[in-house]
Design a protein around this motif. Structure first.
Motif, PDB file in Angstrom:
ATOM      1  N   PRO A  35      -6.377   2.056  -2.569  1.00 19.91           N
ATOM      2  CA  PRO A  35      -5.018   1.693  -2.989  1.00 19.91           C
ATOM      3  C   PRO A  35      -4.818   0.208  -3.277  1.00 19.91           C
ATOM      4  N   LEU A  36      -5.582  -0.654  -2.630  1.00 19.37           N
ATOM      5  CA  LEU A  36      -5.419  -2.088  -2.883  1.00 19.37           C
ATOM      6  C   LEU A  36      -6.050  -2.487  -4.213  1.00 19.37           C
ATOM      7  N   ARG A  37      -7.214  -1.951  -4.482  1.00 18.93           N
ATOM      8  CA  ARG A  37      -7.811  -2.199  -5.798  1.00 18.93           C
ATOM      9  C   ARG A  37      -6.975  -1.530  -6.891  1.00 18.93           C
ATOM     10  N   ALA A  38      -6.409  -0.372  -6.560  1.00 15.61           N
ATOM     11  CA  ALA A  38      -5.516   0.307  -7.510  1.00 15.61           C
ATOM     12  C   ALA A  38      -4.296  -0.557  -7.794  1.00 15.61           C
ATOM     13  N   ALA A  39      -3.791  -1.229  -6.763  1.00 19.36           N
ATOM     14  CA  ALA A  39      -2.640  -2.117  -6.944  1.00 19.36           C
ATOM     15  C   ALA A  39      -2.990  -3.255  -7.899  1.00 19.36           C
ATOM     16  N   TRP A  40      -4.182  -3.802  -7.749  1.00 20.80           N
ATOM     17  CA  TRP A  40      -4.629  -4.849  -8.672  1.00 20.80           C
ATOM     18  C   TRP A  40      -4.683  -4.325 -10.107  1.00 20.80           C
ATOM     19  N   TYR A  48       4.253  -3.223 -12.442  1.00 20.14           N
ATOM     20  CA  TYR A  48       4.597  -3.950 -11.218  1.00 20.14           C
ATOM     21  C   TYR A  48       5.080  -3.026 -10.102  1.00 20.14           C
ATOM     22  N   ASP A  49       5.961  -2.099 -10.431  1.00 18.47           N
ATOM     23  CA  ASP A  49       6.490  -1.201  -9.405  1.00 18.47           C
ATOM     24  C   ASP A  49       5.392  -0.348  -8.782  1.00 18.47           C
ATOM     25  N   GLU A  50       4.495   0.160  -9.610  1.00 19.20           N
ATOM     26  CA  GLU A  50       3.422   1.001  -9.085  1.00 19.20           C
ATOM     27  C   GLU A  50       2.485   0.188  -8.196  1.00 19.20           C
ATOM     28  N   ALA A  51       2.250  -1.059  -8.563  1.00 21.02           N
ATOM     29  CA  ALA A  51       1.393  -1.928  -7.752  1.00 21.02           C
ATOM     30  C   ALA A  51       2.016  -2.164  -6.378  1.00 21.02           C
ATOM     31  N   LEU A  54       1.834   1.010  -4.232  1.00 24.75           N
ATOM     32  CA  LEU A  54       0.500   1.231  -3.671  1.00 24.75           C
ATOM     33  C   LEU A  54       0.250   0.317  -2.472  1.00 24.75           C
ATOM     34  N   VAL A  55       0.761  -0.904  -2.535  1.00 27.15           N
ATOM     35  CA  VAL A  55       0.638  -1.808  -1.390  1.00 27.15           C
ATOM     36  C   VAL A  55       1.402  -1.241  -0.197  1.00 27.15           C
ATOM     37  N   PHE A  56       2.576  -0.691  -0.462  1.00 27.20           N
ATOM     38  CA  PHE A  56       3.352  -0.083   0.622  1.00 27.20           C
ATOM     39  C   PHE A  56       2.599   1.096   1.242  1.00 27.20           C
ATOM     40  N   LEU A  57       2.071   1.981   0.413  1.00 27.54           N
ATOM     41  CA  LEU A  57       1.338   3.142   0.927  1.00 27.54           C
ATOM     42  C   LEU A  57       0.106   2.707   1.715  1.00 27.54           C
TER      43      LEU A  57
END
Length: 278
Positions: A35-40, A48-51, A54-57
């Motif tokens: 999820p962190l690489r996905a956020a990047w 931006y919202d999806e990033a 993903l950080v929240f999840l």
């Protein structure tokens, strides 16, 4: 040595953003999901919202030493049925709640092991709990607000203040406002906001360790400053001393998080260096 270890741990998330990241990292149906690489990846695409989502999840479910990102992966990926993107969840939280209550039964019977990360080890998957995942996520959606925009939510403190806030002041306001997010106590709020900074999603930087209610960082702080875990210094004065100490750390940002991480690990073995992974 603990300081150096902590610098590497804290800066690692920012470093991975400078490297090429496989699209499989953003695919919850891939064994390579992160999820962190996905956020990047989402951030670089302008999502931006999806990033931020993903950080929240990633913060809420955490990475288990035993099962990795499996829990986060399966919730985000809807157990193979649909990807619960920010747009989908924020538009219809009731649909997500209904799905989760059914998904819980499936997870209880599919013999697949899923665990929360170490910082979230006291959380529960039980849907009838006030801290159940769908209740946590519902409260997060409400915290972001009716605009469903993270960018708007994060800009609100400056709009209210009528002036640009420092990175430290903005961190503090957002940290305080997150009290409405279910199950997000000191550690979760601190981890979420600092992770936004590490993924370059928000220019914030804590000036406070928010030690009220803390365990490891609090005792470690008193031990390193006074050689006494039970010293009676006030939280405010202790934080001021820690801030002064953090300024000698050779890092560009998040010095207080680096110090907190180092103190938390150092106090476990103060007389002998011991490496702690993370």
């Amino acid at each position: 040595m603990q300081i150096l270890d902590s610098i590497r741990r804290i800066e690692y998330v920012t470093v991975i953003g400078t490297r090429e990241i496989s699209i499989l990292r953003a695919n919850p149906y891939s064994d390579f999901f992160d999820p962190l690489r996905a956020a990047w990846l989402q951030s670089k695409k302008g999502n931006y919202d999806e990033a931020c989502w993903l950080v929240f999840l990633a913060t809420h479910f955490g990475k288990s030493k035993k099962t990795g990102w499996k829990l986060c992966q399966d919730i985000y990926g809807g157990l193979g049925s649909k990807v619960w993107t920010w747009d989908l969840v924020s538009q219809d939280i009731e649909q997500f709640i209904e799905w989760y209550e059914k998904a819980y039964v499936i997870m209880c019977n599919d013999s697949i092991e899923r665990q929360y990360g170490n910082h979230r080890k006291y959380e529960t998957l039980k849907p009838n709990s006030k801290r159940a995942p769908h209740r946590v996520i519902e409260s997060y959606v409400k915290w972001i607000g009716g605009s469903r925009s993270h960018e708007i939510r994060f800009s609100e403190p400056e709009c209210i203040a009528g002036t640009k806030l420092s990175s430290e002041a903005l961190f503090d306001v957002l940290y305080s406002s997150m009290k409405s997010v279910v199950s997000f106590g000191r550690t979760a709020k601190f981890d979420y906001l600092t992770m936004l900074a590490k993924v370059n999603l928000l220019d914030i930087d804590p000036k406070d360790l928010y030690l009220s209610g803390a365990t490891g960082p609090l005792s470690g702080s008193k031990l390193v400053l006074f050689n006494d875990k039970k010293h009676n210094i006030s939280i405010n004065n202790l934080n001021n001393e820690l801030y002064k100490l953090s300024q000698v750390i050779p890092a560009h940002k998040l010095k207080m998080q680096i110090l907190e991480d180092a103190l938390c690990n150092w106090q476990k073995s103060p007389s002998k260096y011991k490496y702690f992974g993370g």
